[in-house]
Design an enzyme around this catalytic site. Structure first.
Site, PDB file in Angstrom:
ATOM      1  N   LEU A  69      62.527  48.968 -15.644  1.00 33.07           N
ATOM      2  CA  LEU A  69      62.442  48.736 -13.924  1.00 33.07           C
ATOM      3  C   LEU A  69      63.448  47.691 -13.618  1.00 33.07           C
ATOM      4  O   LEU A  69      62.756  46.718 -12.979  1.00 33.07           O
ATOM      5  CB  LEU A  69      61.139  48.737 -13.603  1.00 33.07           C
ATOM      6  CG  LEU A  69      60.039  49.364 -14.309  1.00 33.07           C
ATOM      7  CD1 LEU A  69      58.553  49.151 -13.895  1.00 33.07           C
ATOM      8  CD2 LEU A  69      60.281  50.941 -14.008  1.00 33.07           C
ATOM      9  N   ASP A  70      64.771  47.907 -13.517  1.00 36.65           N
ATOM     10  CA  ASP A  70      65.729  46.728 -13.024  1.00 36.65           C
ATOM     11  C   ASP A  70      66.018  46.774 -11.580  1.00 36.65           C
ATOM     12  O   ASP A  70      66.441  47.921 -11.160  1.00 36.65           O
ATOM     13  CB  ASP A  70      66.797  46.939 -14.154  1.00 36.65           C
ATOM     14  CG  ASP A  70      67.482  45.623 -14.191  1.00 36.65           C
ATOM     15  OD1 ASP A  70      66.836  44.467 -13.840  1.00 36.65           O
ATOM     16  OD2 ASP A  70      68.460  45.372 -14.678  1.00 36.65           O
TER      17      ASP A  70
END
Ligand SMILES: CC(C)=CCC/C(C)=C/CC/C(C)=C/COP(=O)(O)OP(=O)(O)O
Length: 287
Positions: free
Chosen positions: A41-42
């Protein structure tokens, strides 16, 4: 009156999207559907920064994107979805930020257990994966509650990696395998007379640690290896995530911040997977 029209219009748009999505998924289902998709989840903080919002708002937007993705994965027939929600390395962030993430996690875990949540609606089993003893006590208790409460859900699985890094996972899996073998050897020594017919050599072979032993003790051992790993924001490094499990996995890295990910990114990832499927399957068999 205006409110009623607005409400009706929204519902109409909502249901047309649903039908379009179902139609799209039906077409996609002509090809192979991945069994397991994992996400790094960047880009949550950058999402917030670009909009002059607090970092916390970025994480909250990220959580909503996780829930949308969970719905899409479920509708598409993906049985396992994994998210990298908190790495052991994230403890190096400011105390304030770590606390915010822990509080958010606690709030969202509680929310996931509410009757009308997507978890109950879709029959999703939740697993928290990682070195859970490093978690704050209230979050760990809530995580255990969530795992217990959803243990009988069988339609799909959401694996939430918290206080996780791959290197930590591998070290603890090797340690647990050594311990297991050591216990077996001790047992054999105690019952030596019953094992008299077994040669020293045979005993040694029995007690060598094998790949399957380590795999069985990994935190992720409860799920098949992922078919696709999606890392948002265009980065292509693995950041100590699922190193053991991604030998034959497709890495897909759309240039979009995680809270902005949507249906189109999932569809493109699956189309890429379908294009490379024969090659990925061949690789698995060669091994
Ligand atoms: C219960 C549950 C599933 C909660 C998930 C909440 C959530 C979105 C967590 C993300 C955490 C995190 C450290 C992301 C890394 O990107 P970053 O935010 O550091 O982004 P950056 O690359 O912009 O700095």
């Amino acid at each position: 009156m205006l409110k009623t029209i607005d409400g009706l219009a929204r519902r109409l748009v909502g249901s047309s999207f649903l039908y379009m999505r179902r139609f799209l998924f039906r077409i996609l289902s002509v090809g192979p559907i991945p069994n397991h998709i994992a996400f790094i989840l960047d880009g949550n903080r950058r999402y917030a920064k670009q909009r002059n919002m607090t970092e916390g708002t970025g994480y909250r937007a990220g959580f909503f994107a996780v829930i949308s993705m969970l719905k899409y994965c479920y509708e598409l027939g993906v049985k396992y979805m994994t998210v990298y929600a908190f790495s052991i390395d994230n403890f190096k962030r400011s105390q304030e930020e770590v606390q915010y993430l822990m509080d958010l996690m606690l709030e969202k875990i509680k929310g996931l257990l509410e009757q009308e949540s997507v978890v109950n609606e879709y029959g999703v089993r939740i697993h928290f994966v990682g070195n859970l003893k490093l978690l704050d006590e209230p979050v760990r208790v809530a995580a255990e509650k969530a795992m217990h409460a959803t243990a009988n859900n069988t339609k799909s699985n959401l694996l939430i990696c918290v206080t996780y890094t791959s290197t930590d996972e591998i070290v603890q899996a090797v340690q647990a395998s050594c311990q297991e073998k050591w216990n077996e050897i001790q047992e054999v020594n105690v019952n030596q007379s019953q094992n008299a017919e077994r040669t020293e050599e045979k005993l040694e072979l029995d007690h060598i640690i094998k790949l399957v032993d380590i795999e069985r003790h990994t935190y992720m051992g409860l799920a098949p290896d992922p078919d696709i790993l999606i890392r948002t924001s265009g980065a292509t490094c693995l950041s100590n995530f699922l190193l053991w499990q991604t030998t034959n996995c497709l890495l897909y890295s759309p240039k979009v911040l995680f809270p902005e990910t949507g249906l189109r990114h999932l569809v493109l990832a699956v189309l890429n997977f379908q294009r490379l499927y024969p090659h990925l399957e061949k690789k698995k068999k060669q091994f």
